[in-house]
Write a protein that holds these residues in place. Structure first.
Motif, PDB file in Angstrom:
ATOM      1  N   ALA A   4      57.503  27.355   7.344  1.00  0.00           N
ATOM      2  CA  ALA A   4      58.173  28.457   7.515  1.00  0.00           C
ATOM      3  C   ALA A   4      58.103  29.673   6.465  1.00  0.00           C
ATOM      4  N   ARG A   5      58.037  28.881   5.388  1.00  0.00           N
ATOM      5  CA  ARG A   5      57.612  29.752   3.839  1.00  0.00           C
ATOM      6  C   ARG A   5      56.399  30.596   4.131  1.00  0.00           C
ATOM      7  N   TRP A   6      55.118  29.872   4.654  1.00  0.00           N
ATOM      8  CA  TRP A   6      54.026  30.464   4.894  1.00  0.00           C
ATOM      9  C   TRP A   6      54.088  31.711   5.849  1.00  0.00           C
ATOM     10  N   PHE A  10      53.451  35.707   5.116  1.00  0.00           N
ATOM     11  CA  PHE A  10      52.519  36.408   5.871  1.00  0.00           C
ATOM     12  C   PHE A  10      53.122  37.697   6.480  1.00  0.00           C
ATOM     13  N   LEU A  11      54.401  37.481   7.151  1.00  0.00           N
ATOM     14  CA  LEU A  11      54.716  38.607   7.866  1.00  0.00           C
ATOM     15  C   LEU A  11      55.302  39.734   6.907  1.00  0.00           C
ATOM     16  N   GLU A  12      55.780  39.476   5.644  1.00  0.00           N
ATOM     17  CA  GLU A  12      56.164  40.305   4.659  1.00  0.00           C
ATOM     18  C   GLU A  12      54.962  41.207   4.361  1.00  0.00           C
ATOM     19  N   ALA A  13      53.919  40.458   4.043  1.00  0.00           N
ATOM     20  CA  ALA A  13      52.649  41.053   3.615  1.00  0.00           C
ATOM     21  C   ALA A  13      52.150  42.074   4.869  1.00  0.00           C
ATOM     22  N   ARG A  25      54.911  42.114  14.385  1.00  0.00           N
ATOM     23  CA  ARG A  25      55.183  41.145  13.506  1.00  0.00           C
ATOM     24  C   ARG A  25      55.940  40.127  14.228  1.00  0.00           C
ATOM     25  N   LEU A  26      56.827  40.565  15.370  1.00  0.00           N
ATOM     26  CA  LEU A  26      57.547  39.690  16.241  1.00  0.00           C
ATOM     27  C   LEU A  26      56.462  38.915  17.128  1.00  0.00           C
TER      28      LEU A  26
END
Length: 310
Positions: A4-6, A10-13, A25-26
């Motif tokens: 989940a953190r990966w 990734f989505l934040e980047a 992103r969704l």
């Protein structure tokens, strides 16, 4: 780190560095969570999965009958995640790099004739229970056909962009890229009427609820703060029968295709259409030349005397 953190990092980047749109992103998030669930059921994770696991997931999707385009998108999501993980030093290898996705079968975008668009615009004039509802529907459809906007761009338009009887609208598209699109006289007229009714409703709501004015041209009380894509999709489906069009044959994106196709039919330059649509690559716009060729071919086969004899 957990899977989940990966995905979260990734989505934040993607949002901060690549400027990926929310819908993109969704889509990434859905694909990657599905992959993680698949891995978890087999005692694996994003940190331990290799090429074999990725290929197995895609093969299972093919066996389930998922379209080649869906499988290609899934692979793209996984490939970008592992490229990011490799660059961040989370993995010493990139297991998705050697993989090639299924070839996408190119399909021509579905469009509408000018008569069908006229019928749809006419139906929009009377759709809705109140004057405000009808004015909003009229404005939505006039703007969409006049500019060729994506539906996500249309529903999220800031009201500031529409003030002052503009001849052109500034649109923020994919990746934060901005472009200017001209407004037709009918679109400007519909916009002026809608703004008057919208502002009156906003002033009344502000007095009754003490909430601040919405920054969107098409405000809503929902979480997004503006009319949603899904609701606009529903309006399109409601209007289609009144216009004599099969609801299965029309969507908000169909009007975008009609905008581009009709411009091309009228002799517009392909580069100009690319700019108006906000396409980053001209090859994306070139599909409309194939649409026009197919329509001309059908016209000849239907009406040429020798074709009819054959």
């Amino acid at each position: 780190m957990s899977d989940a953190r990966w995905i979260s990092a990734f989505l934040e980047a993607q949002a901060a560095e690549a400027g990926a749109a929310e819908n993109t992103r969704l889509a990434y998030g859905r694909d990657l969570m599905a992959f993680c669930d698949w891995l978890g059921a087999r005692g694996a994770s994003l940190a331990t999965a290799g090429r074999t696991e990725i290929e197995g997931w895609l093969a299972e999707a093919a066996d389930a009958g998922l379209a080649a385009s869906t499988r290609a998108r899934r692979l793209s999501s996984v490939r970008q995640l592992y490229r990011f993980a490799f660059s961040e030093g989370w993995r010493a290898d990139d297991p998705a790099a050697p993989l090639r996705g299924p070839g996408k079968r190119q399909t021509l975008p579905r469009t509408l004739s000018r008569a069908q668009v006229d019928a749809l615009l006419a139906a929009a004039e009377t759709h809705g229970r109140t004057d405000r509802d009808r004015a909003r529907t009229r404005c939505l459809f006039q703007l969409l056909y006049a500019t060729g906007m994506r539906v996500s761009e249309l529903v999220a338009l800031p009201v500031a962009a529409a003030r002052g009887d503009p001849r052109m609208l500034l649109i923020r598209g994919k990746g934060g890229r901005e472009r200017m699109v001209p407004l037709s006289p009918p679109a400007r007229a519909a916009l002026a009427v809608w703004l008057t009714l919208r502002d009156a409703a906003e002033d009344k709501a502000a007095t009754e609820t003490r909430r601040g004015p919405s920054r969107f041209l098409f405000p809503s009380t929902g979480k997004a703060g503006h009319l949603t894509r899904h609701r606009f999709w529903g309006i399109v489906k409601e209007l289609a029968p009144a216009a004599g069009i099969d609801p299965a044959q029309v969507s908000p994106h169909t009007l975008r295709h009609a905008f581009a196709t009709h411009l091309l039919e009228g002799g517009a330059d392909l580069r100009a259409i690319q700019t108006l649509l906000g396409h980053a690559d001209l090859s994306t716009t070139e599909i409309y030349t194939h649409v026009l060729q197919e329509r001309l071919r059908a016209l000849v086969l239907t009406h040429h005397p020798l074709a009819r004899e054959a």
